[in-house]
Design an enzyme around this catalytic site. Structure first.
Site, PDB file in Angstrom:
ATOM      1  N   GLU A  38       0.905  -3.098  -0.990  1.00 32.77           N
ATOM      2  CA  GLU A  38       0.028  -2.587  -0.214  1.00 32.77           C
ATOM      3  C   GLU A  38       0.820  -1.638   0.605  1.00 32.77           C
ATOM      4  OE1 GLU A  38       1.203  -6.002   2.075  1.00 32.77           O
ATOM      5  OE2 GLU A  38       0.547  -5.645  -0.183  1.00 32.77           O
ATOM      6  N   ASP A  39       1.833  -2.411   1.427  1.00 41.60           N
ATOM      7  CA  ASP A  39       2.740  -1.620   2.197  1.00 41.60           C
ATOM      8  C   ASP A  39       3.413  -0.573   1.715  1.00 41.60           C
ATOM      9  OD1 ASP A  39       4.128  -3.429   0.745  1.00 41.60           O
ATOM     10  OD2 ASP A  39       5.079  -4.425   2.673  1.00 41.60           O
ATOM     11  N   PRO A  93      -1.698  -9.994  11.113  1.00 42.09           N
ATOM     12  CA  PRO A  93      -2.623 -10.825  10.169  1.00 42.09           C
ATOM     13  C   PRO A  93      -2.148 -12.417  10.232  1.00 42.09           C
ATOM     14  CG  PRO A  93      -0.981  -9.552   8.856  1.00 42.09           C
ATOM     15  CD  PRO A  93      -0.807  -9.516  10.447  1.00 42.09           C
ATOM     16  N   ARG A 129      -4.974  -6.397   8.740  1.00 34.42           N
ATOM     17  CA  ARG A 129      -4.014  -5.182   9.303  1.00 34.42           C
ATOM     18  C   ARG A 129      -5.128  -4.076   9.744  1.00 34.42           C
ATOM     19  NH1 ARG A 129       0.792  -5.780   4.890  1.00 34.42           N
ATOM     20  NH2 ARG A 129       1.813  -7.311   6.116  1.00 34.42           N
ATOM     21  N   ASP A 154       4.863 -15.272  10.270  1.00 32.51           N
ATOM     22  CA  ASP A 154       6.109 -15.957  10.338  1.00 32.51           C
ATOM     23  C   ASP A 154       7.249 -15.311  10.594  1.00 32.51           C
ATOM     24  OD1 ASP A 154       5.703 -14.454   8.203  1.00 32.51           O
ATOM     25  OD2 ASP A 154       5.840 -16.113   6.737  1.00 32.51           O
ATOM     26  N   ARG A 201      15.649 -13.784   3.327  1.00 30.34           N
ATOM     27  CA  ARG A 201      15.310 -12.712   2.614  1.00 30.34           C
ATOM     28  C   ARG A 201      16.411 -11.467   2.831  1.00 30.34           C
ATOM     29  NH1 ARG A 201       9.292 -12.279   3.429  1.00 30.34           N
ATOM     30  NH2 ARG A 201       9.610 -10.469   1.739  1.00 30.34           N
ATOM     31  N   ASN A 233     -12.326 -14.919   4.844  1.00 31.47           N
ATOM     32  CA  ASN A 233     -11.069 -14.812   4.124  1.00 31.47           C
ATOM     33  C   ASN A 233     -11.141 -13.717   2.978  1.00 31.47           C
ATOM     34  OD1 ASN A 233      -9.409 -15.992   1.328  1.00 31.47           O
ATOM     35  ND2 ASN A 233      -8.396 -16.124   3.371  1.00 31.47           N
TER      36      ASN A 233
END
Length: 516
Positions: A185-186, A16, A83, A101, A133, A75
């Site tokens: 969501e994942d 995405p 996805r 990214d 992260r 959008n």
């Protein structure tokens, strides 16, 4: 849509993309560097209505590389729909989800696909490296070719950056939820996949995925977190678990993951203290309600001591005490020492000590009768919750090599003990002592080129904290003779000063310096 859509391939990489601009270059470079031949995989970029030069940039890439395809959609504001569109367009036997990214290791697709096909896996998870992260650690301690939620810490990895058998996704209609709530969501998709998967594999001996934090305000998921929406989504993830797992120890352990990572973590240390107070209060209220409404006693009972205390304070709506505890925790860190090291050919031996430290002294517990109790800056906490008598000696010491250029981390073999050390006034603290003996030519599967920083990782009483050791290992090339050197005293002093100066003063000093 651009690119060939007819020939089957082994892997479809679904990306995405939104206003990524030149940042996508590192991902593209990693795709073009894959050891899996271009004829055997494709990348499907789904542009989510970007308003910068991303659409043109992606179209140019697709025109230059037949195995890169682009789909443009209106959008949607979140990665779920891009996805899902990518899966619908995919031709691969397996689908790999990658964010715009992030980037892949050069051999990632080949290794993940080989693992999947060899073991007939529905899901394959590759080792991750974090850049700004956190990423799962314990999950990647070793390869696992038949991992389940019951026998492995799969629940620690709920982002979607994995490889899935496309037929498995279709069979169970595994798609990312669109609409509201958008957050997590994942989690909602991945936990269901784990529960339905007939075989899940973990590839821990190669860094497949580089996960980075985007700080420029762009991207698909940078909108400010609304506590009501976020915790509504978390409740839906809990619903998924409850629909598949009977009440009992396994359900409690799975619930505990969200309590620990998405709830208590937001009420701790600088993360809690630096958040706007009104927003933090809303988060605390959501956490309180979920603890009261959704979790049985077995969930908190399985937590380490300090997290049991946090759960109690949150459930009792003791916001002021949560802040006091956060202030105290913010000064806590790990300290490590090298007592001795020696390099014999390619075999490195290191003796280390490590402990948790608050301020300039070890973090101590108080001995009362026959029990060790946490000393905390809050009152009216049941001694049973503060009891660390058994836990004090059950800590863990790891020694980790971290690659300075790629951020890859590798566990080194260590034999360790945890010793009780007496302090003043009836207090004690835990000191972790260990010895590493490792053939450096075998580290990271022999991919040793570059500079590796050694560090200790102390896990004790509910904290897992790292401390750098003053040792660097350098290899000119893969397999080259290693060189071991000590960090300079100046670097160590700078790091020690920064650790002891509050972050807000460091930032203030930095701004003052820039004015000059």
């Amino acid at each position: 849509m651009t690119g060939d859509t007819s020939t089957p391939v082994k892997v479809s990489v679904v990306v995405p993309a939104y206003n990524c601009g030149p940042r996508i270059g590192r991902l593209v470079d990693s795709l073009l560097s894959q050891s899996l031949p271009p004829a055997q995989f494709e990348a499907v970029f789904v542009d989510d209505g970007s308003t910068d030069d991303t659409p043109a940039r992606l179209d140019a890439l697709a025109a230059a590389h037949p195995h890169l395809r682009v789909v443009h959609i209106e959008n949607s504001g979140w990665p779920s729909r891009p996805r899902n569109v990518g899966v619908a367009q995919a031709r691969g036997e397996y689908v790999m989800f990658v964010d715009d990214d992030d980037w892949l290791g050069d051999e990632a697709l080949e290794r993940l696909y080989d693992t999947a096909s060899t073991h007939g896996a529905d899901v394959v998870i590759g080792r991750m490296a974090g850049h700004g992260r956190s990423v799962p650690r314990e999950l990647f301690r070793r390869n696992r070719f038949d991992a389940t939620l019951a026998n492995a810490p799969l629940i620690d990895s709920l982002t979607c950056h994995k490889m899935f058998r496309r037929a498995f996704l279709d069979e169970h209609d595994l798609r990312f939820p669109e609409g509201w709530p958008r957050r997590l969501e994942d989690h909602r998709m991945v936990v269901r996949a784990y529960l339905l998967s007939k075989r899940t594999c973990v590839l821990a001996d190669y860094t497949c995925y580089h996960h980075t934090r985007r700080d420029d305000g762009g991207g698909v998921t940078t909108a400010e977190m609304d506590p009501g929406e976020y915790y509504t989504a978390l409740r839906e993830a809990l619903d998924t678990v409850d629909a598949h797992v009977e009440p009992g120890p396994l359900r409690d352990r799975l619930h505990r993951r969200w309590l620990r990572n998405e709830m208590l973590s937001r009420l701790r240390g600088r993360r809690f203290l630096d958040a706007p107070q009104e927003w933090a209060a809303r988060v605390a209220a959501e956490v309180r309600d979920i603890i009261r409404e959704r979790f049985g006693p077995g969930v908190a009972a399985g937590l380490p001591p300090v997290q049991r205390v946090l759960t109690h304070l949150a459930a009792e709506d003791r916001l002021a005490d949560l802040r006091r505890l956060a202030e105290w925790e913010s000064r806590l860190h790990a300290t490590g020492r090298v007592d001795r090291y020696a390099l014999d050919g390619t075999t490195l031996t290191v003796d280390v000590r490590a402990w948790l430290e608050s301020g300039r002294r070890p973090m101590r517990v108080v001995r009362q009768g026959d029990r060790d109790l946490l000393q905390l800056p809050v009152t009216d906490v049941d001694p049973e919750l503060r009891d660390v008598t058994k836990a004090l000696g059950k800590g863990r010491l790891d020694v980790v090599a971290r690659h300075q250029e790629t951020n890859e981390e590798v566990f080194l073999p260590v034999q360790f003990t945890v010793e009780r050390v007496a302090g003043p006034d009836g207090t004690v603290h835990a000191e972790h002592r260990g010895t590493v003996t490792v053939d450096l030519s075998t580290v990271n599967g022999g991919r040793t080129a570059g500079t590796w920083q050694l560090k200790v990782r102390v896990s004790s009483l509910g904290w897992t904290l790292d401390a750098r050791l003053p040792l660097l290992v350098r290899c000119a090339t893969d397999g080259a003779p290693p060189e071991v050197s000590e960090e300079s005293l100046l670097i160590r002093l700078r790091r020690a000063v920064r650790r002891r100066v509050p972050d807000n003063l460091v930032a203030l000093a930095g701004r003052g310096g820039r004015r000059g």
